[in-house]
Design a protein around this motif. Structure first.
Motif, short mmCIF file in Angstrom:
data_model
loop_
_atom_site.label_atom_id
_atom_site.label_comp_id
_atom_site.label_asym_id
_atom_site.label_seq_id
_atom_site.Cartn_x
_atom_site.Cartn_y
_atom_site.Cartn_z
N UNK A 246 26.27 8.31 18.35
CA UNK A 246 25.94 6.89 17.99
C UNK A 246 24.64 6.48 18.51
N UNK A 247 24.23 7.15 19.62
CA UNK A 247 23.04 6.68 20.40
C UNK A 247 22.11 6.39 19.36
N UNK A 248 21.41 7.19 18.34
CA UNK A 248 20.34 7.02 17.72
C UNK A 248 20.54 5.68 16.97
N UNK A 249 21.81 5.48 16.43
CA UNK A 249 21.90 4.23 15.57
C UNK A 249 21.64 3.05 16.21
N UNK A 250 22.27 2.92 17.51
CA UNK A 250 22.05 1.73 18.47
C UNK A 250 20.96 1.53 18.84
N UNK A 251 20.16 2.77 19.32
CA UNK A 251 18.96 2.53 19.53
C UNK A 251 17.86 1.82 18.69
N UNK A 252 18.22 2.43 17.28
CA UNK A 252 17.35 2.00 15.86
C UNK A 252 17.90 0.23 15.96
N UNK A 253 19.04 -0.09 16.22
CA UNK A 253 19.83 -1.44 15.73
C UNK A 253 18.92 -2.32 16.84
N UNK A 346 16.08 -12.24 30.54
CA UNK A 346 16.44 -11.24 29.42
C UNK A 346 17.29 -11.95 28.23
N UNK A 347 16.98 -11.58 27.15
CA UNK A 347 17.98 -12.21 26.11
C UNK A 347 18.88 -11.11 25.60
N UNK A 348 19.82 -11.33 24.93
CA UNK A 348 20.93 -10.42 24.55
C UNK A 348 20.38 -9.70 23.60
N UNK A 349 20.34 -8.32 23.42
CA UNK A 349 19.94 -7.32 22.59
C UNK A 349 20.57 -6.12 22.37
N UNK A 350 22.21 -6.28 22.55
CA UNK A 350 22.99 -5.10 22.26
C UNK A 350 22.97 -4.95 20.79
N UNK A 351 23.41 -3.78 20.46
CA UNK A 351 23.53 -3.43 19.00
C UNK A 351 24.44 -4.16 17.98
N UNK A 352 25.51 -4.56 18.67
CA UNK A 352 26.32 -5.41 17.74
C UNK A 352 26.11 -6.80 17.51
N UNK A 353 24.92 -7.20 17.78
CA UNK A 353 24.46 -8.63 17.64
C UNK A 353 24.56 -8.91 16.02
N UNK A 354 25.09 -9.85 15.51
CA UNK A 354 25.07 -10.11 13.91
C UNK A 354 23.69 -10.95 13.71
#
Ligand SMILES: Cc1ncc(COP(=O)(O)O)c(C=O)c1O
Length: 371
Positions: A246-253, A346-354
């Motif tokens: 899932x890493x590539x998808x998470x990094x892209x997000x 630092x602001x939130x930037x995790x891949x699950x942000x809507x």
């Protein structure tokens, strides 16, 4: 609240794969340095580029073991950055070496001009330990050229930058070895502690494998003063089947969120990072406020439902532990690093942000008015 990390949402996505990995390891009866670690190491090496990957207990140990496996001796000088997780320097100390600090550039990463000056001034640096901070790659061709020109081996700290590249060159491929961390908040974060060392050098990989396992080169034969720093089978299995794919998808997000922030945040009281870095993997999204305004800005964000954090509030050479220990060198003013330590948030930037959460962060940034 818009969280900096959302492990609950991550678990909802990976639950099935992670649970299957747990069941498979449990049923195998193999818990330490077995087939799951070997399979993960192979997958990781294929993904990152260098031929060998050695799973270890955490990112700190990956750096320390990397230095030692590369021949770093007690008392040798290691050129590094003052702005990073303390672990970067702690690894140098664990190897018995002396951290030497130069300033950072305008992105907060080790300033390669300062590195070049330091290397030109003194031939006595044994290693260069750069950090691809915030998920942002240093200029890798230049880094490699500096190492080659001055004959200084490089150990790259890629703890925050798995998957990053610069001008087509992947991080972790320009030095003698590179360290990764799988601490849960990292771009590839496991369900506990974990780390890995990457290297092209078969001999270095073999020494690292011995060092992580009490210094054993074969069963009960101890050729090195090693430690216990083994990636366990469970984490390796979860990394292999639930996380790495899932890493590539998470990094892209993360990249898409960074672009949305760079486009959306338009407040003259805030400086956002440069968006023109296609190879960055945006482990963090650091913004700079004016001196003395950080606390109020963090409180403003919190009041608008946005969590934030500082990376890092104090320079490594100004930490009490290092001051007390005493064996380190500060080679220039560290003016820029000090500015980052005073101004970064630092602001939130995790891949699950809507989309809604991204808008909330942008709106909270844009509505900030310093007193
Ligand atoms: C830049 C950097 N280096 C090293 C480390 C150490 O990794 P770990 O926490 O897995 O020991 C970290 C993680 O905190 C890090 O961010």
């Amino acid at each position: 609240m818009v969280l900096l990390n959302d492990f609950v949402r991550q678990w909802a996505e990976i639950d099935r794969d992670a649970t299957a990995a747990l069941a498979a390891v449990g049923a195998s009866g193999y818990y330490i340095l077995g087939p799951s670690v070997a399979a993960f190491e192979e997958r990781l090496a294929r993904l990152c580029g260098p031929r060998h990957a050695v799973g270890v207990g955490n990112g700190l140990d990956a750096i320390a073991i990397g230095l030692r496996a590369a021949g770093c001796q007690p008392g040798q000088r290691v050129l590094t950055t003052p702005l990073s997780a303390f672990a970067t320097t702690l690894a140098i100390l664990q190897a018995g070496a002396v951290p030497c600090f130069v300033d950072v550039d305008r992105d907060g990463l080790l300033d390669l001009d300062r590195v070049e000056e330091a290397l030109a001034r003194s031939p006595s640096f044994a290693f260069l330990l750069p950090v691809h901070l915030y998920g942002r790659p240093l200029a890798l061709r230049r880094l490699r050229a500096l190492g080659e020109r001055f004959g200084v081996p490089i150990i790259e700290d890629c703890a925050q930058a798995i998957g990053a590249s610069h001008d087509g060159v992947p991080v972790g491929t320009v030095g003698v070895a590179a360290a990764l961390s799988f601490y849960p908040t990292k771009n590839l974060g496991c369900l506990g502690d974990g780390g890995a060392l990457l290297t092209e050098d078969a001999g270095l990989a073999e020494r690292a494998r011995a060092l992580r396992n009490y210094g054993q080169s074969s069963r009960y034969r101890h050729d090195h003063i090693g430690c216990n720093s083994r990636l366990d089978e469970l984490q390796a299995a979860i990394l292999s089947t639930a996380l790495l794919p899932r890493l590539a998808g998470w990094n892209a997000r993360r990249g898409a969120i960074a672009q949305a922030y760079c486009r959306g945040i338009a407040n003259p009281a805030l400086a956002t990072p440069r968006a023109d870095c296609p190879g960055a993997v945006w482990h963090l999204f650091p913004v700079l406020v004016r001196q003395g305004e950080r606390e109020a800005f963090a409180a403003h964000l919190a009041a608008h439902g946005v969590q934030s954090a500082v990376h890092y509030p104090r320079l490594i050479p100004e930490q009490a532990a290092l001051r007390t220990y005493g064996k380190y060198e500060v080679l220039d003013s560290l003016e820029r690093a000090r500015e980052f330590a005073a101004r970064e948030l630092s602001l939130p930037i995790h891949p699950y942000l809507t989309a809604l959460e991204i808008d909330t962060v942008v709106a909270a940034c844009n509505s900030w008015r310093p007193a």
